[in-house]
Design an enzyme around this catalytic site. Structure first.
Site, PDB file in Angstrom:
ATOM      1  CG  ASP A   8      -7.370  -4.017  -3.885  1.00  0.00           C
ATOM      2  OD1 ASP A   8      -7.368  -4.511  -4.706  1.00  0.00           O
ATOM      3  OD2 ASP A   8      -7.527  -3.561  -2.095  1.00  0.00           O
TER       4      ASP A   8
ATOM      5  CG  ASP B  53      -2.159  -0.723   1.210  1.00  0.00           C
ATOM      6  OD1 ASP B  53      -2.598  -1.014  -0.237  1.00  0.00           O
ATOM      7  OD2 ASP B  53      -2.949  -1.396   2.031  1.00  0.00           O
TER       8      ASP B  53
HETATM    9  N1  GLY Z   1      -7.438  -1.457  -0.585  1.00  0.00           N
HETATM   10  C1  GLY Z   1      -7.802  -2.097  -0.206  1.00  0.00           C
HETATM   11  C2  GLY Z   1      -9.680  -1.719  -0.589  1.00  0.00           C
HETATM   12  O1  GLY Z   1     -10.166  -1.389  -1.291  1.00  0.00           O
HETATM   13  O2  GLY Z   1     -10.350  -2.227   0.563  1.00  0.00           O
END
Ligand code: GLY
Length: 398
Positions: free
Chosen positions: A179, A118
């Site tokens: 993601d 992330d």
């Molecule tokens: N990146 C985590 C979500 O979209 O919940």
């Protein structure tokens, strides 16, 4: 912000205004009216939130913020700092610059955190955005370090970036998620900053792996993809926050549109433009009449009590469509119109105006399989404000 920097920002807006006129994409006065109202509301709400939050906000429920779990900022700390930087860019108010700098500094301790993918969300929307808006080059080094930490998660055999789990743990060693496409822009930025091509090469390899293994024939996407981490052999699609391995999780599809559009902007490779276009068409084709998706495109659309929307998916998708509009000149008006319609629906039907908040948008779903639905989410708020700024073409990255 120094006087010179204000001039730079004003110049950027002036250039954008010129581009807007040239492209005949001017909004009607009517649309400008609600965009201005929505931005003003968002900025006032953000100002109030600066006074009330004591940690990084993530989920708004029952009139209050729940804070990010684990570490400073969890995965969402950048969305909070990003909102503060955008509020500063929109207003020039030193109140927001102070707040943005303070909260950005609180994320700096994550710069060597190799335990998550992330880092793009965290550092692009804090340090990189801050450096861009203020011209303060000292904000860049932590972001370059974060990019270095992120590429340590690259699996050379499978040519993907591992999503979850500390590097010395086995669980999820072969798992990547849609993601991650959102974290690639940090890597392309790091290549431009340092001249080191390995960041961009890893980003493009991951985007190709996602395109090959997560995007289906109908241009829907899976949330997860699993590899044998030792041989790099692709094993299967799956899900964590969607309905099933074969369904299309609405926020994941929005990440795909946004991420592929950014990857095209960074590489100029037409396969990513094609992917962004088709993934966008899929999302638009399956949207309900108010343009804000249910949490998963394959959820039973029965209007039952269990069937919840995800306003954050609409906000991300709208912002991604506006990146696409800037890249895909032949179809720009269409992408822009769709984004505008979606944002207007969010403003009219999914904003918290008339309440005490604390989020800007309501009716978002963090993860239905985990029982986390119908709340505000800080990332929904961030992408809503980012997209409104892009509608005005006051954007830092277009
Ligand atoms: N990146 C985590 C979500 O979209 O919940």
């Amino acid at each position: 912000m120094s006087e010179g920097q204000i001039t730079n920002y004003e110049l950027q807006i002036a250039n954008c205004e010129l581009r807007k006129t040239n492209d005949k994409l001017q909004m009607t006065n009517d649309k400008m009216g609600w965009v201005g109202d929505a931005l003003a509301f968002a900025i006032t709400r953000t100002r109030k939130n600066v006074a009330r939050v004591t940690d990084f906000p993530e989920v708004a429920k029952d009139g209050k913020w729940e804070y990010a779990r684990n570490k400073p900022g969890g995965w969402v700390g950048g969305h909070w700092t990003g909102l503060l930087w955008l509020a500063f860019a929109q207003t020039g108010d030193p109140f927001f610059e102070r707040a943005a700098r303070d909260w950005t500094a609180k994320l700096a301790s994550r710069q060597n955190d190799t335990s998550t993918h992330d880092l793009g969300f965290l550092f692009e929307l804090s340090h990189v955005l801050g450096a861009h808006i203020t011209g303060d080059a000292s904000l860049k080094l932590p972001a370059v370090n974060a990019a270095r930490a992120l590429i340590q998660r690259y699996n050379e055999k499978g040519r993907f970036i591992r999503a979850w789990g500390a590097l010395d743990t086995d669980t999820n060693r072969g798992r990547a998620i849609i993601d991650t496409l959102m974290n690639l822009d940090l890597l392309y930025w790091a290549t431009r900053e340092t001249g080191d091509q390995s960041f961009a090469q890893i980003a493009t390899a991951h985007a190709r792996a996602a395109l090959k293994n997560q995007v289906r024939g109908d241009w829907s996407t899976s949330h997860t993809m699993d590899f044998d981490p030792d041989t790099g052999l692709f094993l299967q699609q799956g899900t964590h926050q969607g309905l099933s391995a074969s369904s299309c999780w609405a926020r994941g599809q929005a990440w795909a549109v946004y991420g592929f559009a950014e990857t095209y902007r960074n590489t100029g490779d037409a396969i990513f433009l094609d992917a962004a276009r088709h993934c966008a068409e899929y999302a638009l084709r399956r949207a309900p009449s108010d343009h804000v998706p249910f949490w998963d495109y394959d959820s039973p659309l029965t209007q039952s009590a269990d069937d919840v929307r995800d306003s954050s998916a609409a906000a991300i998708l709208a912002s991604g469509l506006l990146i696409l509009a800037a890249q895909d000149r032949a179809n720009a008006a269409r992408w822009r119109d769709q984004a505008t319609t979606m944002l207007q629906s969010l403003w009219e039907n999914y904003s918290s105006r008339g309440t005490n908040g604390p989020s800007i948008l309501i009716h978002a779903t963090r993860s239905k399989p985990h029982g986390a639905m119908d709340s505000g989410l800080i990332y929904g708020d961030f992408y809503f404000v980012e997209a409104l700024g892009r509608l005005e073409i006051r954007d830092w990255r277009l």
